[in-house]
Design a protein around this motif. Structure first.
Motif, PDB file in Angstrom:
ATOM      1  N   ARG A  18      44.451  58.532  65.159  1.00 58.55           N
ATOM      2  CA  ARG A  18      46.503  58.939  64.729  1.00 58.55           C
ATOM      3  C   ARG A  18      46.588  58.983  63.532  1.00 58.55           C
ATOM      4  O   ARG A  18      47.489  59.881  63.633  1.00 58.55           O
ATOM      5  CB  ARG A  18      46.832  58.052  65.417  1.00 58.55           C
ATOM      6  N   PHE A  19      45.614  58.664  62.785  1.00 53.04           N
ATOM      7  CA  PHE A  19      45.843  59.129  61.404  1.00 53.04           C
ATOM      8  C   PHE A  19      45.036  60.169  61.100  1.00 53.04           C
ATOM      9  O   PHE A  19      44.889  59.976  59.283  1.00 53.04           O
ATOM     10  CB  PHE A  19      46.062  58.442  59.898  1.00 53.04           C
ATOM     11  N   LEU A  20      44.194  60.908  61.542  1.00 52.91           N
ATOM     12  CA  LEU A  20      43.845  61.952  61.449  1.00 52.91           C
ATOM     13  C   LEU A  20      45.035  63.359  59.936  1.00 52.91           C
ATOM     14  O   LEU A  20      45.903  63.160  60.971  1.00 52.91           O
ATOM     15  CB  LEU A  20      43.240  62.457  62.317  1.00 52.91           C
ATOM     16  N   LEU A  26      38.158  58.632  55.058  1.00 51.21           N
ATOM     17  CA  LEU A  26      38.605  56.937  54.534  1.00 51.21           C
ATOM     18  C   LEU A  26      39.212  56.450  55.702  1.00 51.21           C
ATOM     19  O   LEU A  26      39.568  56.833  56.867  1.00 51.21           O
ATOM     20  CB  LEU A  26      39.956  57.422  54.001  1.00 51.21           C
ATOM     21  N   ALA A  27      39.058  55.261  55.553  1.00 48.67           N
ATOM     22  CA  ALA A  27      39.156  54.067  56.350  1.00 48.67           C
ATOM     23  C   ALA A  27      40.355  53.468  56.726  1.00 48.67           C
ATOM     24  O   ALA A  27      41.695  53.323  56.055  1.00 48.67           O
ATOM     25  CB  ALA A  27      38.288  52.381  56.143  1.00 48.67           C
ATOM     26  N   GLY A 252      59.357  36.993  61.835  1.00 47.30           N
ATOM     27  CA  GLY A 252      59.296  37.796  60.775  1.00 47.30           C
ATOM     28  C   GLY A 252      59.094  38.729  61.933  1.00 47.30           C
ATOM     29  O   GLY A 252      59.502  38.860  62.977  1.00 47.30           O
ATOM     30  N   ARG A 253      58.475  40.099  60.571  1.00 50.26           N
ATOM     31  CA  ARG A 253      58.479  41.307  61.774  1.00 50.26           C
ATOM     32  C   ARG A 253      57.314  42.337  61.405  1.00 50.26           C
ATOM     33  O   ARG A 253      56.971  41.854  60.418  1.00 50.26           O
ATOM     34  CB  ARG A 253      60.076  42.187  60.870  1.00 50.26           C
ATOM     35  N   ARG A 254      57.255  42.716  62.641  1.00 46.19           N
ATOM     36  CA  ARG A 254      55.807  43.555  62.628  1.00 46.19           C
ATOM     37  C   ARG A 254      55.961  45.070  62.490  1.00 46.19           C
ATOM     38  O   ARG A 254      57.013  45.352  62.997  1.00 46.19           O
ATOM     39  CB  ARG A 254      54.993  42.651  64.470  1.00 46.19           C
ATOM     40  N   PHE A 255      54.812  45.243  62.086  1.00 41.92           N
ATOM     41  CA  PHE A 255      54.921  46.834  61.716  1.00 41.92           C
ATOM     42  C   PHE A 255      54.069  47.172  61.900  1.00 41.92           C
ATOM     43  O   PHE A 255      52.564  46.804  61.819  1.00 41.92           O
ATOM     44  CB  PHE A 255      54.773  47.167  60.669  1.00 41.92           C
ATOM     45  N   ASP A 256      53.418  48.488  63.550  1.00 42.15           N
ATOM     46  CA  ASP A 256      52.642  48.856  63.368  1.00 42.15           C
ATOM     47  C   ASP A 256      52.120  49.517  62.838  1.00 42.15           C
ATOM     48  O   ASP A 256      52.349  50.702  62.776  1.00 42.15           O
ATOM     49  CB  ASP A 256      52.981  49.300  65.158  1.00 42.15           C
ATOM     50  N   CYS A 257      51.277  49.624  61.757  1.00 38.84           N
ATOM     51  CA  CYS A 257      50.811  50.579  60.818  1.00 38.84           C
ATOM     52  C   CYS A 257      49.994  51.422  61.571  1.00 38.84           C
ATOM     53  O   CYS A 257      49.489  52.321  60.627  1.00 38.84           O
ATOM     54  CB  CYS A 257      50.456  49.531  59.253  1.00 38.84           C
ATOM     55  N   GLY A 258      49.094  52.100  62.509  1.00 36.59           N
ATOM     56  CA  GLY A 258      48.514  52.612  62.969  1.00 36.59           C
ATOM     57  C   GLY A 258      49.177  53.580  63.695  1.00 36.59           C
ATOM     58  O   GLY A 258      48.488  54.563  63.715  1.00 36.59           O
ATOM     59  N   ASP A 259      50.561  53.334  64.026  1.00 39.42           N
ATOM     60  CA  ASP A 259      51.628  53.939  64.030  1.00 39.42           C
ATOM     61  C   ASP A 259      51.991  55.217  62.738  1.00 39.42           C
ATOM     62  O   ASP A 259      52.636  54.087  62.012  1.00 39.42           O
ATOM     63  CB  ASP A 259      52.224  53.718  65.379  1.00 39.42           C
ATOM     64  N   LYS A 260      52.348  56.275  63.094  1.00 38.47           N
ATOM     65  CA  LYS A 260      52.530  56.676  61.784  1.00 38.47           C
ATOM     66  C   LYS A 260      53.865  56.624  61.004  1.00 38.47           C
ATOM     67  O   LYS A 260      54.393  56.055  60.136  1.00 38.47           O
ATOM     68  CB  LYS A 260      52.751  58.475  61.623  1.00 38.47           C
TER      69      LYS A 260
END
Ligand code: UTP
Length: 289
Positions: A18-20, A26-27, A252-260
């Motif tokens: 999803r981050f291409l 880069l990992a 707390g608040r969670r952020f899905d950093c695998g998603d743009k």
């Protein structure tokens, strides 16, 4: 006797499609939120929960993740020569005990359950935490420390949970719930990526777990689940009834950093927590509303 939680597994072998194109060379876990890579947030959160031994499950093209925790001798010497003592201290603070980070390879990304199984020798007979670095949690008390408290009180499995909109259950591991005191819930069933009409609740698992080592035995059967992957959720489901199993509505608040979009939101939320940036960020955000 309840064994103390000392180990954590960090699966980082995913392809990050999803981050291409950013993740071509880069990992994904090296992407920074503000100025710190995702992997470093995860290691710091684990250390704050008392974790002493780490195992990264890596794949091809992930060596930067390991180098990041190595001593950067030339850099440190240059910083010393230039009198940059604050930056030197920052590097010192992030250094880990020698020998405390192990790595194993997952040669083919066959799923999260398979990635955890790859760490079986590291896990041995001990309880262990799992942190998915692309789930970033902003919290006063780190999310894993909140889970560790429940583990040390119950001696069983604990997963961090949050509510998701019904129509999104097909993206997550979803709980079937027994008793629920508003904070902690009893897990009586687990389903990976159910269609909204089949989902037993809208409580989803986020990327923080404390599990008993028995899960490895279940994963070893290599049964394929949703998406034809070896699913961690399916392995965990097999432990229900054999030991306490709880979901924790963490603070707390969670952020899905695998998603743009989740990644961009995390940048803003974490920057607004930084005294050196909050004012500037708040000022420029006005231009976009
Ligand atoms: P994701 O579902 O986010 O997959 O994995 P991904 O490959 O990292 O990213 P996309 O979807 O292609 O953009 C969740 C976590 O599980 C790890 C990933 O590294 C990530 O931390 N994982 C997933 C593995 O280590 N191995 C796998 O086979 C699958």
């Amino acid at each position: 006797m309840i064994k103390k939680l000392r180990k954590a597994v960090l699966p980082v072998a995913g392809l990050g499609t999803r981050f291409l194109p950013a993740t071509k060379a880069l990992a994904k876990e090296m992407l920074p939120v503000v100025d710190k890579p995702l992997i470093q947030y995860a290691i710091e959160e684990a250390r704050a929960a008392g974790i002493e031994q780490f195992c990264m499950v890596t794949g091809r093209g992930k060596t930067a993740l390991i180098d990041h925790f190595d001593v950067a001798y030339e850099l440190e010497r240059t910083l010393l020569e230039r009198g940059k003592t604050d930056l030197l201290q920052m590097l010192k603070d992030m250094s880990v005990e020698p020998g405390s980070i192990a790595t194993v390879r997952q040669q083919v990304p066959l799923g999260l359950g398979h990635a955890i199984w790859c760490a079986r020798a590291f896990i041995g007979d001990d309880p262990f935490a799992i942190l998915l670095p692309d789930d970033l949690v902003l919290a006063d008390k780190p999310c894993l420390a909140q889970l560790a408290d429940v583990y040390h009180a119950t001696g069983g499995n604990v997963v961090a949970i949050e509510e998701v909109p019904r129509e999104m259950t097909n993206r997550y591991g979803i709980l079937e719930v027994g008793y629920d005191n508003g904070k902690t819930v009893e897990v009586v069933g687990l389903v990976e990526k159910p269609a909204p009409e089949d989902a037993p609740s809208n409580l989803s698992i986020i990327g923080r777990y404390v599990l008993l080592p028995e899960v490895v035995t279940h994963l070893a059967r290599m049964e394929r689940g949703a998406g034809n992957e070896v699913q961690l959720t399916d392995g965990m489901a097999k432990m229900i009834g054999n030991a306490p199993f709880h979901g924790l509505r963490f603070d707390g608040r969670r952020f899905d950093c695998g998603d743009k979009a989740g990644f961009l939101e995390a940048q803003i939320a974490f920057a607004l927590k930084r005294p050196d940036l909050a004012g500037k960020v708040r000022a420029f955000l006005k231009n976009y509303t």
